[in-house]
Scaffold this motif. Structure first.
Motif: not given
Length: 119
Positions: A1, A3, A43-44, A46-47, A50-51, A114
């Protein structure tokens, strides 16, 4: 993914940057360490989005401008409104919906499937 740094402009992102700047100015943190913290934030967030976010919404507005550059869509809509479903599964049904306040102008940036809203 991939970022993106879009979320650095949120209240959380701005507050983090202000705190890191203050820590750098007080000698508690190096600029390299602050840069690594911001990269991890990118990064965090975006994760996490997404999750963990699975709500479905419907939005409408008048398309004012649009642009596609470097695989990034930018849309500007006027008279923007959003309706979200109260259905826990997020599926569109005839259940009651709540109306989010309208905005005069909203910018949507969509990258790699996204997106992020900026009003």
């Amino acid at each position: 993914m991939a970022t993106y740094q879009l979320y650095r402009n949120t209240t959380l992102g701005v507050t983090l940057q202000d705190t890191l700047d203050e820590m750098i100015s007080q000698g508690q943190l190096t600029e390299l360490a602050a840069s690594k913290v911001l990269s991890e934030f990118d990064r965090s967030i975006n994760v996490a989005l997404d999750k963990r976010i699975n709500k479905k919404v419907q939005f409408s507005g008048k398309l004012s401008t649009y642009r596609f550059c470097d695989n990034v869509w930018t849309l500007v809509l006027k008279d923007f409104s959003v309706k979200e479903s109260n259905n826990p599964g997020g599926h569109a049904t005839n259940t009651t919906t709540s109306q989010i306040p309208k905005a005069d102008k909203v910018k949507i940036v969509a990258c790699d499937g996204k997106s992020a809203l900026q009003s």
